[in-house]
Motif scaffolding. Structure first.
Motif, PDB file in Angstrom:
ATOM      1  N   LEU A 189      70.382  78.265  45.638  1.00  0.00           N
ATOM      2  CA  LEU A 189      69.437  77.925  44.573  1.00  0.00           C
ATOM      3  C   LEU A 189      70.157  77.229  43.421  1.00  0.00           C
ATOM      4  O   LEU A 189      69.645  76.253  42.853  1.00  0.00           O
ATOM      5  N   ALA A 190      71.338  77.706  43.070  1.00  0.00           N
ATOM      6  CA  ALA A 190      72.097  77.082  41.990  1.00  0.00           C
ATOM      7  C   ALA A 190      72.444  75.638  42.328  1.00  0.00           C
ATOM      8  O   ALA A 190      72.350  74.750  41.476  1.00  0.00           O
ATOM      9  N   GLN A 191      72.825  75.389  43.580  1.00  0.00           N
ATOM     10  CA  GLN A 191      73.160  74.026  43.965  1.00  0.00           C
ATOM     11  C   GLN A 191      71.916  73.132  43.964  1.00  0.00           C
ATOM     12  O   GLN A 191      72.001  71.951  43.614  1.00  0.00           O
ATOM     13  N   PHE A 192      70.778  73.690  44.342  1.00  0.00           N
ATOM     14  CA  PHE A 192      69.526  72.943  44.255  1.00  0.00           C
ATOM     15  C   PHE A 192      69.262  72.514  42.813  1.00  0.00           C
ATOM     16  O   PHE A 192      68.983  71.338  42.532  1.00  0.00           O
ATOM     17  N   LEU A 193      69.365  73.451  41.878  1.00  0.00           N
ATOM     18  CA  LEU A 193      69.115  73.138  40.472  1.00  0.00           C
ATOM     19  C   LEU A 193      70.152  72.148  39.937  1.00  0.00           C
ATOM     20  O   LEU A 193      69.829  71.254  39.155  1.00  0.00           O
ATOM     21  N   TYR A 194      71.384  72.298  40.374  1.00  0.00           N
ATOM     22  CA  TYR A 194      72.443  71.382  39.956  1.00  0.00           C
ATOM     23  C   TYR A 194      72.168  69.973  40.478  1.00  0.00           C
ATOM     24  O   TYR A 194      72.340  68.982  39.764  1.00  0.00           O
ATOM     25  N   GLY A 195      71.729  69.893  41.732  1.00  0.00           N
ATOM     26  CA  GLY A 195      71.418  68.591  42.316  1.00  0.00           C
ATOM     27  C   GLY A 195      70.227  67.928  41.648  1.00  0.00           C
ATOM     28  O   GLY A 195      70.213  66.701  41.449  1.00  0.00           O
ATOM     29  N   VAL A 196      69.209  68.708  41.292  1.00  0.00           N
ATOM     30  CA  VAL A 196      68.063  68.177  40.554  1.00  0.00           C
ATOM     31  C   VAL A 196      68.542  67.540  39.247  1.00  0.00           C
ATOM     32  O   VAL A 196      68.153  66.426  38.887  1.00  0.00           O
ATOM     33  N   ALA A 197      69.418  68.255  38.543  1.00  0.00           N
ATOM     34  CA  ALA A 197      69.901  67.773  37.251  1.00  0.00           C
ATOM     35  C   ALA A 197      70.711  66.487  37.391  1.00  0.00           C
ATOM     36  O   ALA A 197      70.631  65.602  36.529  1.00  0.00           O
ATOM     37  N   GLU A 198      71.477  66.374  38.453  1.00  0.00           N
ATOM     38  CA  GLU A 198      72.309  65.189  38.653  1.00  0.00           C
ATOM     39  C   GLU A 198      71.467  63.909  38.649  1.00  0.00           C
ATOM     40  O   GLU A 198      71.907  62.870  38.183  1.00  0.00           O
ATOM     41  N   ARG A 199      70.264  64.015  39.175  1.00  0.00           N
ATOM     42  CA  ARG A 199      69.414  62.830  39.316  1.00  0.00           C
ATOM     43  C   ARG A 199      68.788  62.389  37.993  1.00  0.00           C
ATOM     44  O   ARG A 199      68.562  61.187  37.788  1.00  0.00           O
ATOM     45  N   VAL A 200      68.493  63.338  37.103  1.00  0.00           N
ATOM     46  CA  VAL A 200      67.666  62.998  35.935  1.00  0.00           C
ATOM     47  C   VAL A 200      68.353  63.300  34.610  1.00  0.00           C
ATOM     48  O   VAL A 200      67.681  63.350  33.574  1.00  0.00           O
ATOM     49  N   ARG A 201      69.666  63.471  34.609  1.00  0.00           N
ATOM     50  CA  ARG A 201      70.330  63.929  33.388  1.00  0.00           C
ATOM     51  C   ARG A 201      70.167  62.965  32.201  1.00  0.00           C
ATOM     52  O   ARG A 201      70.298  63.375  31.051  1.00  0.00           O
ATOM     53  N   THR A 202      69.864  61.689  32.459  1.00  0.00           N
ATOM     54  CA  THR A 202      69.712  60.717  31.363  1.00  0.00           C
ATOM     55  C   THR A 202      68.269  60.553  30.902  1.00  0.00           C
ATOM     56  O   THR A 202      68.011  59.833  29.934  1.00  0.00           O
ATOM     57  N   LEU A 203      67.318  61.218  31.583  1.00  0.00           N
ATOM     58  CA  LEU A 203      65.904  60.991  31.290  1.00  0.00           C
ATOM     59  C   LEU A 203      65.381  62.004  30.260  1.00  0.00           C
ATOM     60  O   LEU A 203      65.471  63.211  30.476  1.00  0.00           O
ATOM     61  N   PRO A 204      64.776  61.533  29.180  1.00  0.00           N
ATOM     62  CA  PRO A 204      64.218  62.475  28.192  1.00  0.00           C
ATOM     63  C   PRO A 204      62.940  63.144  28.667  1.00  0.00           C
ATOM     64  O   PRO A 204      62.601  64.248  28.232  1.00  0.00           O
ATOM     65  N   GLU A 205      62.178  62.480  29.557  1.00  0.00           N
ATOM     66  CA  GLU A 205      60.953  63.027  30.128  1.00  0.00           C
ATOM     67  C   GLU A 205      60.923  62.678  31.610  1.00  0.00           C
ATOM     68  O   GLU A 205      61.620  61.772  32.069  1.00  0.00           O
ATOM     69  N   LEU A 206      60.085  63.399  32.359  1.00  0.00           N
ATOM     70  CA  LEU A 206      59.973  63.153  33.794  1.00  0.00           C
ATOM     71  C   LEU A 206      58.538  62.788  34.130  1.00  0.00           C
ATOM     72  O   LEU A 206      57.589  63.348  33.558  1.00  0.00           O
ATOM     73  N   ASP A 207      58.376  61.854  35.082  1.00  0.00           N
ATOM     74  CA  ASP A 207      57.055  61.602  35.644  1.00  0.00           C
ATOM     75  C   ASP A 207      57.060  62.089  37.089  1.00  0.00           C
ATOM     76  O   ASP A 207      58.044  62.667  37.570  1.00  0.00           O
ATOM     77  N   ALA A 208      55.973  61.876  37.792  1.00  0.00           N
ATOM     78  CA  ALA A 208      55.842  62.392  39.155  1.00  0.00           C
ATOM     79  C   ALA A 208      56.935  61.856  40.065  1.00  0.00           C
ATOM     80  O   ALA A 208      57.507  62.590  40.889  1.00  0.00           O
ATOM     81  N   ARG A 209      57.240  60.573  39.926  1.00  0.00           N
ATOM     82  CA  ARG A 209      58.220  59.968  40.838  1.00  0.00           C
ATOM     83  C   ARG A 209      59.650  60.420  40.529  1.00  0.00           C
ATOM     84  O   ARG A 209      60.437  60.685  41.432  1.00  0.00           O
ATOM     85  N   SER A 210      59.985  60.494  39.243  1.00  0.00           N
ATOM     86  CA  SER A 210      61.344  60.935  38.904  1.00  0.00           C
ATOM     87  C   SER A 210      61.532  62.411  39.253  1.00  0.00           C
ATOM     88  O   SER A 210      62.610  62.820  39.710  1.00  0.00           O
ATOM     89  N   LEU A 211      60.484  63.231  39.091  1.00  0.00           N
ATOM     90  CA  LEU A 211      60.567  64.631  39.486  1.00  0.00           C
ATOM     91  C   LEU A 211      60.748  64.757  40.992  1.00  0.00           C
ATOM     92  O   LEU A 211      61.597  65.533  41.464  1.00  0.00           O
ATOM     93  N   ALA A 212      59.972  63.990  41.748  1.00  0.00           N
ATOM     94  CA  ALA A 212      60.087  64.040  43.204  1.00  0.00           C
ATOM     95  C   ALA A 212      61.470  63.596  43.661  1.00  0.00           C
ATOM     96  O   ALA A 212      62.069  64.201  44.562  1.00  0.00           O
ATOM     97  N   ALA A 213      61.994  62.543  43.058  1.00  0.00           N
ATOM     98  CA  ALA A 213      63.325  62.058  43.429  1.00  0.00           C
ATOM     99  C   ALA A 213      64.392  63.099  43.097  1.00  0.00           C
ATOM    100  O   ALA A 213      65.352  63.301  43.864  1.00  0.00           O
TER     101      ALA A 213
END
Length: 606
Positions: free
Chosen positions: A91-115
């Motif tokens: 679970l920790a690696q899942f959360l870490y991987g999620v963060a790697e993708r969006v660390r520069t984004l101030p907000e998320l939309d459906a596509r950035s969340l899915a990615a």
């Protein structure tokens, strides 16, 4: 007709949603423990997931945030630092991987969340040396697939909320499918506990999405499907005794190489390997027969912190006990191995510092290996008490299956270990943990632990067990001799004036445990060559006649002398039971190599 515009997912909303999800998992921990049969049936998946998410709750989620990417980056780091167990590390690696993708984004939309979720799922799978279907991995993948599909569906509303609802439904179906993917789960009649925990996390988030801040104020509710789950009907997935230690640590450094580390762990015979994190911090989890081999392999790459090693064989045995009260102690107690196994006694290890590296007493570092490294060390070893978190983990594990815990601990006068246990006990909201000061250590402490475990196994009430320990405490006596007392003098256990006497003469200093729980000088033996026999004579003279004794002899890397001592004691005392044990680093660091210990307790008629 174009889909309505996506409403962005802001950091404040994301934070509250994750709080609701984490609290949902923590509320469900007991039910998750009950259905835990994979990878081993040690009944701690709920505790592990709750601990992992608890580190996030008390870290990143405890502070407001206005930047979604920053928030998720902090969540990922906190999860890696606090991850516990196989499912917790995944679970920790899942959360870490999620963060790697969006660390520069101030907000998320459906596509950035899915990615981001897609990358988190891939990252979680890559953390395992041997991914297995029918586990939390399968449910994470199903959730990511559906969220991805929803984000790309032109005929559906392009918003994160509706996509999440679709993906949650798919995750529920994937959870229900886990028994068909793994025969072990099907035979036990349960879904995978880690997978259930991930769905619980999503369910908590869904509660926030549907109910808003009210779901957070409710502090999460226990999912009936998990907490009302029956015990598994049975399984045939026994723990491999050759890999009985569930071992974890946090590895810090630069340019950490997961593949090289995984290869080293596999070469050391480890399995169930999960390596979560990135190039500067890794949470390492594996099942192994040698925790120290895992820690040593990690130390070749960076700085090892947060070591822990849980004995899964003993955990499983403890979970199977039907008694309401279980006994926990610390590694200062030189508990005979067969007694620890028979009564499934939980042991919290002290820390030992040798040449700037920390070791776990009797776990990461066997007694034989400790004395070998001690002989080659550039400095005297130092010991420190276990942190409260180590006690809390042991208490939580015990309370997952039993009504009460009695911690029978090292003398308060000798160490802060007892206080550390008290701090952990105070954290239990049900006040189900009691702490007992043995005013003793080593073999003397072990005798009181042994007696407590016997009475608990008979189903006696906690008050009756404590009353018996209080009666026996002043009657449990311990002495020690040491050819080299420099360790004890430097540690303040023995007065400095005794050092030159021992060094310049053929005399052997003798110490005893005082009534206030400290070691004090008890005299001198007028020999070194025949010290074990002289020690036995002195002990026998100090004891009343006509009494039968339970007895433990301990030694610090001095087995031949300990054998002689035990033979001499058997010739002089009426002994009902005796044991010979290796004295661990918690005592050996102060007593030094060659020390011998004797502890006696009146034998019971029952």
């Amino acid at each position: 007709m174009p889909a309505p515009p996506d409403r962005p997912l802001t950091a404040p909303a994301l934070r509250l949603a994750l709080i609701a999800g984490a609290r949902r998992v923590i509320a469900a921990r007991d039910g998750l423990n009950r259905i835990n049969v994979f990878p081993v049936a040690d009944g701690d998946t709920g505790n592990n997931l709750a601990s992992t998410l608890g580190s996030v709750l008390h870290g990143a989620l405890s502070r407001p945030s206005q930047h979604a990417g920053d928030l998720l980056s902090q969540v990922g780091n906190d999860a890696i630092d606090g991850a516990r167990g196989n499912s917790g590390a995944i679970l920790a690696q899942f959360l870490y991987g999620v963060a790697e993708r969006v660390r520069t984004l101030p907000e998320l939309d459906a596509r950035s969340l899915a990615a981001a979720v897609r990358q988190g799922a891939q990252s979680a799978r890559q953390a395992l040396a041997q991914p297995v279907e029918g586990t939390i991995l399968s449910v994470i993948t199903a959730f990511a697939d559906e969220l991805d599909a929803a984000a790309g569906d032109r005929d559906a509303p392009a918003d994160a909320r509706s996509g999440f609802a679709r993906a949650l439904d798919r995750a529920r179906r994937a959870l229900a499918d886990t028994p068909r993917q793994m025969a072990l789960l099907q035979r036990a009649g349960v879904v995978d506990a880690g997978a259930q925990g991930f769905v619980d996390l999503l369910e908590g988030i869904a509660e926030f999405v549907e109910g808003g801040p009210r779901a957070v104020r409710m502090r999460g509710s226990a999912p009936p499907a998990a907490n009302d789950a029956p015990e598994p009907v049975g399984h045939d997935h026994d723990i491999d005794p050759a890999r009985r230690w569930c071992t974890e640590c946090l590895l810090l450094g630069q340019g950490l190489d997961r593949d090289r580390l995984r290869t080293a762990l596999e070469a050391a015979g480890a399995d169930s390997i999960v390596i979560a994190g990135g190039a500067s911090r890794l949470r390492v989890h594996a099942h192994t027969g040698s925790p120290q081999a895992l820690f040593d392999a990690c130390a070749e790459q960076g700085q090892v912190e947060g070591m822990k090693a849980d004995d899964m064989v003993r955990q499983q045995a403890a979970a199977a006990l039907t008694q309401p009260l279980v006994i926990v102690t610390d590694s200062a107690a030189d508990l005979p191995e067969d007694i620890g196994e028979r009564f499934a006694i939980g042991v919290v290890p002290a820390r030992v510092d040798l040449d700037g590296r920390d070791y776990l007493d009797k776990v990461g570092l066997s007694t034989a290996e400790f004395y070998r490294r001690m002989a080659a060390s550039r400095q005297l070893p130092r010991t420190s008490q276990p942190p409260p978190g180590d006690f809390r983990r042991q208490f939580e594990l015990s309370l997952a299956h039993h009504a009460r815990v009695l911690y029978v601990g090292l003398s308060r006068a000798l160490s802060g270990t007892l206080q550390s246990g008290e701090h952990a006990a105070a954290r239990d909201p049900g006040a189900r943990v009691r702490v007992f000061d043995t005013i003793n250590a080593a073999c003397g402490q072990a005798l009181l632990v042994w007696r407590a475990a016997e009475l608990a196994a008979r189903g006696q009430e906690e008050s009756d067990v404590v009353a018996e320990l209080e009666r026996l405490r002043p009657l449990t006596r311990m002495w020690a001799i040491a050819p080299d007392i420099s360790h004890a003098v430097r540690g303040g256990r023995i007065p400095r004036w005794a050092a030159p006497i021992a060094r310049l003469t053929a005399l052997t200093p003798m110490a005893k445990m005082s009534v206030d729980g400290r070691m004090t000088v008890a005299g001198l033996l007028l020999t070194r060559a025949r010290a074990p026999e002289a020690f036995a004579r002195r002990v026998a003279r100090a004891l009343p006649q006509g009494q039968r004794w339970r007895l433990i002899v301990g030694h610090c890397d001095a087995r031949p002398e300990a054998d002689r001592l035990l033979v001499a004691l058997r010739a002089r005392l009426d002994i009902s039971e005796d044991r010979l044990v290796d004295t661990g680093a918690a005592i050996g660091a102060h007593a030094g190599q060659g020390a011998l210990i004797v502890a006696v307790q009146p034998a019971q008629a029952d």
